[in-house]
Design a protein around this motif. Structure first.
Motif, PDB file in Angstrom:
ATOM      1  N   ASP A  33     -21.367 -24.898   2.600  1.00  0.00           N
ATOM      2  CA  ASP A  33     -22.122 -26.043   3.127  1.00  0.00           C
ATOM      3  C   ASP A  33     -22.539 -25.717   4.564  1.00  0.00           C
ATOM      4  O   ASP A  33     -22.293 -24.606   5.046  1.00  0.00           O
ATOM      5  CB  ASP A  33     -21.300 -27.343   3.023  1.00  0.00           C
ATOM      6  CG  ASP A  33     -20.046 -27.327   3.894  1.00  0.00           C
ATOM      7  OD1 ASP A  33     -19.836 -26.355   4.655  1.00  0.00           O
ATOM      8  OD2 ASP A  33     -19.249 -28.285   3.801  1.00  0.00           O
ATOM      9  N   SER A 498     -24.847 -24.291  -2.807  1.00  0.00           N
ATOM     10  CA  SER A 498     -23.564 -24.577  -2.157  1.00  0.00           C
ATOM     11  C   SER A 498     -22.768 -25.498  -3.068  1.00  0.00           C
ATOM     12  O   SER A 498     -23.305 -26.063  -4.020  1.00  0.00           O
ATOM     13  CB  SER A 498     -23.790 -25.246  -0.791  1.00  0.00           C
ATOM     14  OG  SER A 498     -24.477 -26.468  -0.946  1.00  0.00           O
ATOM     15  N   GLU A 500     -21.297 -28.749  -3.166  1.00  0.00           N
ATOM     16  CA  GLU A 500     -21.307 -30.044  -2.493  1.00  0.00           C
ATOM     17  C   GLU A 500     -21.602 -31.125  -3.524  1.00  0.00           C
ATOM     18  O   GLU A 500     -22.326 -30.880  -4.499  1.00  0.00           O
ATOM     19  CB  GLU A 500     -22.393 -30.077  -1.408  1.00  0.00           C
ATOM     20  CG  GLU A 500     -22.148 -29.078  -0.281  1.00  0.00           C
ATOM     21  CD  GLU A 500     -23.213 -29.163   0.806  1.00  0.00           C
ATOM     22  OE1 GLU A 500     -23.079 -30.051   1.673  1.00  0.00           O
ATOM     23  OE2 GLU A 500     -24.156 -28.363   0.791  1.00  0.00           O
TER      24      GLU A 500
END
Ligand SMILES: [Zn+2]
Length: 542
Positions: A33, A498, A500
């Motif tokens: 992130d 990423s 997330e």
């Protein structure tokens, strides 16, 4: 642990989605992130991550039907991406990828000749390079004649070069007096006879037998290639230059849900731009058209330079590589593509090639801004210092690969040690604020993304030692380049790249901790499991 406000995110996600389908606990989650946070656990619902946090936080989200997976301390990274991949390699031709000497090459050719009919043309696969051979040179016409005096032999090598034996040269009427077409080179022995090596446009003198694979066979081949790539940790690829026919195959695979890889692509330049069967950016997170691929120069033996090649390749200071398309024509194509709304990715290796690309992109930008459109330079081996600011001003992304890892010693011979050591200067790109997206150019360079990371963090090469140690980047930078920065290139940074909440659940479980093992171990590191959109496409945790 660096997790400000994480509990709030977890709580929100749990309310929003109900109990997750699966939770993964007790790992080292390298989220990539914005803060490069490390977590312990995450939850997946459907095809997306729904929460990321500590094992205790994530465990609380489980419902009665949630699958609970113990990572046993293993390291997880976002799905790896390759910004410039043609294919996994292999194919129906003679396999030279494991050859380690000229004798190995010739033995493989002899075996194929013995099993072939008189008159059959023997063709190799392209996924090999002479830097892998102990002699560190190409097998040439007279080497090949020894094992195939009668059958025509065409060795394909990478994306820019064929090597023919005498029977093949005769078949296509390539003689001592034959001139190379513009943008091509017919290499010769000292006596002036062609030595069999045809570079770039000189390959158009050869008419290979057509690819006779049926649509079903082509689909099977792509399914098998994507499986191989999944096993190396890849979850997304960008194909630089596919045909309309290949696009239709990929569409059919998507329709039948056979894709285990997310695919973005550039079309090869068609003769008629209105014939392209998709609109700019058409598609979805499985298959999306990005733009059109153009090429302005050659590769290892034809990258177009401001300064001559090192002798003897410089031919007494006269050979600067191959310009494959005149500047005016290239510029008008670029402007036309911009007018039509297509993004452009241009193959440019040498500094003179980058000059040509930047001039054309700036001219197109003057018509209609390309800033924010994420146009690309493919490869960008040898930028000059003044190029960086121009790239940055246009908002370009440079797709960077580990050619040096494979071909280091050859590049030292062609371009001299100083230029070779600067090839693909990832440190300089990042320091000047130019965005990069990592990949391999497979099958020109082998596809394992962990080799790419290893090369970028060490600048080590397969057979030539470390080249340009000052251009090494950190593991964090390399991981970003091969995940979120790839997603940026294709306008996908909000949905992948990423780990997330809300993003597509594409991730890879590695056999070791990529952030702390000695660098050399990254090269040999295993992939334990690869997951795309919440579905396991390779391996398992048992
Ligand atoms: Zn390529």
């Amino acid at each position: 642990m660096r997790f400000p406000r994480r509990s709030a995110i977890v709580w929100f996600a749990a309310i929003a989605t109900g109990a997750p389908d699966a939770i993964y606990l007790n790992g080292k989650i390298v989220t990539v992130d914005a803060r490069f946070s490390i977590a312990q656990a995450f939850a997946v619902t459907g095809e997306r991550f729904t929460a990321v946090g500590s094992s205790a936080e994530i465990r609380k989200l489980a419902g009665p039907s949630t699958r609970v997976v113990d990572l046993h301390g293993r390291t997880v990274v976002p799905g790896l991406e390759d910004s410039h991949l043609h294919g996994a390699g292999g194919g129906p031709g003679v396999d030279l990828s494991n050859a380690r000497s000229i004798a190995d090459v010739l033995a493989a050719i002899r075996e194929r000749v013995n099993g072939s009919a008189a008159g059959a043309v023997i063709v190799s696969n392209s996924d090999w390079h002479e830097a892998q051979l102990k002699e560190q040179r190409l097998p040439l016409r007279r080497d090949l004649d020894a094992v195939s005096p009668d059958n025509a032999v065409v060795l394909m090598r990478g994306g820019h070069e064929y090597i023919l034996n005498s029977a093949a040269l005769a078949k296509w009427h390539i003689e001592k007096s034959t001139a190379a077409p513009e943008g091509g080179q017919i290499s010769r022995y000292p006596d002036g006879e062609p030595n069999g090596e045809l570079v770039d446009r000189a390959r158009t003198l050869v008419r290979l037998p057509p690819n006779r694979l049926t649509e079903e066979q082509q689909i099977d081949s792509w399914v098998a290639q994507y499986k191989k790539l999944n096993a190396a940790g890849l979850t997304s690829v960008r194909h630089p230059g596919i045909s309309v026919e290949q696009y239709k195959i990929l569409q059919e695979m998507k329709r039948r849900r056979l894709l285990t890889m997310r695919v973005n692509f550039l079309f090869s330049l068609p003769s008629d731009l209105s014939s392209l069967p998709a609109k700019p950016d058409e598609g979805d997170e499985w298959l999306r058209a990005e733009g059109v691929k153009l090429i302005v120069d050659g590769g290892f033996e034809g990258g177009w330079m401001r300064e001559p090649y090192q002798e003897p390749y410089g031919k007494d200071g006269t050979f600067r590589g191959l310009q494959l398309i005149p500047k005016e024509r290239y510029t008008s194509i670029v402007k036309e593509l911009n007018r039509l709304g297509w993004r452009v990715g241009t193959h440019a290796v040498g500094d003179a090639a980058i000059d040509q690309v930047l001039d054309a992109y700036e001219a197109a930008n003057a018509d209609k801004s390309i800033v924010g459109r994420r146009w690309a330079i493919e490869h960008g081996f040898l930028p000059r210092d003044e190029h960086f600011a121009r790239m940055k001003a246009l908002g370009l992304v440079v797709t960077v690969q580990d050619h040096l890892y494979l071909a280091g010693p050859s590049l030292v011979r062609y371009w001299g040690p100083k230029r070779a050591a600067y090839v693909t200067p990832v440190r300089a790109y990042l320091d000047h604020g130019v965005r990069i997206a990592a990949g391999t150019d497979a099958p020109v360079v082998p596809y394992p993304p962990l080799w790419t990371i290893y090369h970028f963090v060490t600048r080590d090469t397969i057979s030539g030692g470390v080249l340009g140690a000052d251009q090494a980047i950190t593991r964090e930078e390399a991981l970003r380049a091969i995940t979120i920065d790839n997603a940026y290139l294709t306008f996908d940074e909000k949905i992948k790249g990423s780990i997330e909440p809300g993003k597509l659940a594409d991730f890879v479980v590695l056999a070791e901790d990529i952030l702390t093992v000695p660098a050399k171990r990254i090269e040999q590191m295993g992939v334990v499991m690869t997951v795309v959109g919440g579905k396991t496409v390779f391996g398992n945790l048992n």
